[in-house]
Motif scaffolding. Structure first.
Motif, PDB file in Angstrom:
ATOM      1  N   GLU A 137      15.662   3.832  54.657  1.00  0.00           N
ATOM      2  CA  GLU A 137      16.876   4.639  54.726  1.00  0.00           C
ATOM      3  C   GLU A 137      16.519   6.112  54.546  1.00  0.00           C
ATOM      4  O   GLU A 137      15.428   6.446  54.125  1.00  0.00           O
ATOM      5  CB  GLU A 137      17.842   4.200  53.618  1.00  0.00           C
ATOM      6  N   GLY A 138      17.468   6.952  54.827  1.00  0.00           N
ATOM      7  CA  GLY A 138      17.255   8.375  54.620  1.00  0.00           C
ATOM      8  C   GLY A 138      16.698   9.052  55.852  1.00  0.00           C
ATOM      9  O   GLY A 138      16.454   8.433  56.885  1.00  0.00           O
ATOM     10  N   ARG A 139      16.470  10.320  55.690  1.00  0.00           N
ATOM     11  CA  ARG A 139      15.993  11.127  56.818  1.00  0.00           C
ATOM     12  C   ARG A 139      14.485  11.011  56.973  1.00  0.00           C
ATOM     13  O   ARG A 139      13.772  10.718  56.013  1.00  0.00           O
ATOM     14  CB  ARG A 139      16.392  12.580  56.627  1.00  0.00           C
ATOM     15  N   GLY A 140      14.053  11.245  58.185  1.00  0.00           N
ATOM     16  CA  GLY A 140      12.622  11.287  58.426  1.00  0.00           C
ATOM     17  C   GLY A 140      12.022  12.536  57.814  1.00  0.00           C
ATOM     18  O   GLY A 140      12.676  13.579  57.721  1.00  0.00           O
ATOM     19  N   ARG A 141      10.788  12.413  57.389  1.00  0.00           N
ATOM     20  CA  ARG A 141      10.080  13.536  56.774  1.00  0.00           C
ATOM     21  C   ARG A 141       8.689  13.623  57.388  1.00  0.00           C
ATOM     22  O   ARG A 141       8.091  12.611  57.730  1.00  0.00           O
ATOM     23  CB  ARG A 141       9.955  13.330  55.271  1.00  0.00           C
ATOM     24  N   ILE A 142       8.206  14.844  57.491  1.00  0.00           N
ATOM     25  CA  ILE A 142       6.843  15.067  57.957  1.00  0.00           C
ATOM     26  C   ILE A 142       6.100  15.806  56.855  1.00  0.00           C
ATOM     27  O   ILE A 142       6.478  16.918  56.472  1.00  0.00           O
ATOM     28  CB  ILE A 142       6.810  15.855  59.276  1.00  0.00           C
ATOM     29  N   TYR A 143       5.063  15.157  56.359  1.00  0.00           N
ATOM     30  CA  TYR A 143       4.259  15.742  55.293  1.00  0.00           C
ATOM     31  C   TYR A 143       2.956  16.287  55.848  1.00  0.00           C
ATOM     32  O   TYR A 143       2.359  15.704  56.752  1.00  0.00           O
ATOM     33  CB  TYR A 143       3.967  14.688  54.213  1.00  0.00           C
ATOM     34  N   ILE A 144       2.536  17.402  55.286  1.00  0.00           N
ATOM     35  CA  ILE A 144       1.220  17.967  55.568  1.00  0.00           C
ATOM     36  C   ILE A 144       0.281  17.276  54.585  1.00  0.00           C
ATOM     37  O   ILE A 144       0.560  17.231  53.382  1.00  0.00           O
ATOM     38  CB  ILE A 144       1.222  19.493  55.363  1.00  0.00           C
ATOM     39  N   GLY A 194       1.976  19.373  51.304  1.00  0.00           N
ATOM     40  CA  GLY A 194       3.174  20.122  51.649  1.00  0.00           C
ATOM     41  C   GLY A 194       4.092  19.280  52.504  1.00  0.00           C
ATOM     42  O   GLY A 194       3.774  18.133  52.855  1.00  0.00           O
ATOM     43  N   GLU A 195       5.237  19.845  52.818  1.00  0.00           N
ATOM     44  CA  GLU A 195       6.183  19.181  53.718  1.00  0.00           C
ATOM     45  C   GLU A 195       6.587  20.162  54.797  1.00  0.00           C
ATOM     46  O   GLU A 195       6.903  21.322  54.513  1.00  0.00           O
ATOM     47  CB  GLU A 195       7.423  18.694  52.976  1.00  0.00           C
ATOM     48  N   LEU A 196       6.553  19.711  56.035  1.00  0.00           N
ATOM     49  CA  LEU A 196       7.019  20.501  57.162  1.00  0.00           C
ATOM     50  C   LEU A 196       8.523  20.275  57.260  1.00  0.00           C
ATOM     51  O   LEU A 196       8.964  19.149  57.504  1.00  0.00           O
ATOM     52  CB  LEU A 196       6.305  20.052  58.438  1.00  0.00           C
ATOM     53  N   VAL A 197       9.299  21.288  57.021  1.00  0.00           N
ATOM     54  CA  VAL A 197      10.752  21.106  57.004  1.00  0.00           C
ATOM     55  C   VAL A 197      11.431  21.652  58.251  1.00  0.00           C
ATOM     56  O   VAL A 197      12.570  21.296  58.539  1.00  0.00           O
ATOM     57  CB  VAL A 197      11.388  21.734  55.731  1.00  0.00           C
ATOM     58  N   ASP A 198      10.742  22.480  59.005  1.00  0.00           N
ATOM     59  CA  ASP A 198      11.331  23.113  60.177  1.00  0.00           C
ATOM     60  C   ASP A 198      10.823  22.428  61.444  1.00  0.00           C
ATOM     61  O   ASP A 198       9.984  22.971  62.158  1.00  0.00           O
ATOM     62  CB  ASP A 198      10.974  24.603  60.181  1.00  0.00           C
ATOM     63  N   TRP A 199      11.309  21.206  61.670  1.00  0.00           N
ATOM     64  CA  TRP A 199      10.889  20.475  62.864  1.00  0.00           C
ATOM     65  C   TRP A 199      12.116  19.875  63.537  1.00  0.00           C
ATOM     66  O   TRP A 199      13.133  19.640  62.903  1.00  0.00           O
ATOM     67  CB  TRP A 199       9.862  19.395  62.539  1.00  0.00           C
ATOM     68  N   SER A 200      11.992  19.653  64.828  1.00  0.00           N
ATOM     69  CA  SER A 200      13.070  19.046  65.607  1.00  0.00           C
ATOM     70  C   SER A 200      12.617  17.691  66.106  1.00  0.00           C
ATOM     71  O   SER A 200      11.457  17.517  66.472  1.00  0.00           O
ATOM     72  CB  SER A 200      13.415  19.918  66.815  1.00  0.00           C
TER      73      SER A 200
END
Length: 142
Positions: free
Chosen positions: A66-73, A109-115
């Motif tokens: 559940e929840g939003r997808g996340r992209i981690y560095i 880190g986390e990449l937060v500015d992705w589409s």
């Protein structure tokens, strides 16, 4: 970012990424032996990572949970090998720049500015994966 990610394009930062729906923090370690992001009831023998925003985005969008997808560095702590699930089987060589490891991978880190991908592209991918599962060929080489 306002554009969909571009397949096979290495991110300009040179960073490695891990796409998931898990909520992680800087310093957390991703380790093999946890539940697979993509196959319910299966333990993953590897941690998967990529140098392309496109592959990381697919990971974030298609991961279980559940929840939003996340992209981690992420930063690997050991040896990487090409991910056999997308190299040579689907694409000659490793144009997706996708890797796996049996060693811990540190979240830096986390990449937060992705589409994400378009709704149509995402649905087409889900439909294709469901079809492969029905045919019994959606096997992850882990």
């Amino acid at each position: 970012m306002t554009n969909e990610p571009t397949p096979f394009e290495v991110h300009e930062s040179g960073a490695l990424f891990h796409g998931t729906k898990a909520h992680l923090a800087v310093g957390d370690l991703l380790v093999p032996g946890r539940d697979s992001n993509f196959e319910t009831g299966r333990r993953a023998n590897h941690v998967y990572l990529t140098a392309t925003l496109d592959a990381a985005t697919w990971g974030a969008e298609l991961a279980a949970g559940e929840g939003r997808g996340r992209i981690y560095i992420v930063k690997p702590t050991g040896r990487l090998e090409d991910d056999p699930n997308v190299t040579d089987k689907k694409f000659p060589g490793n144009p997706t720049h996708s890797y796996r490891t049996r060693e811990p991978v540190e979240v830096v880190g986390e990449l937060v500015d992705w589409s994400g991908h378009s709704p149509a592209q995402l649905q087409a991918m889900r439909d294709g994966l469901e079809k492969l599962a029905r045919q019994g060929v959606a096997v992850i080489d882990d």
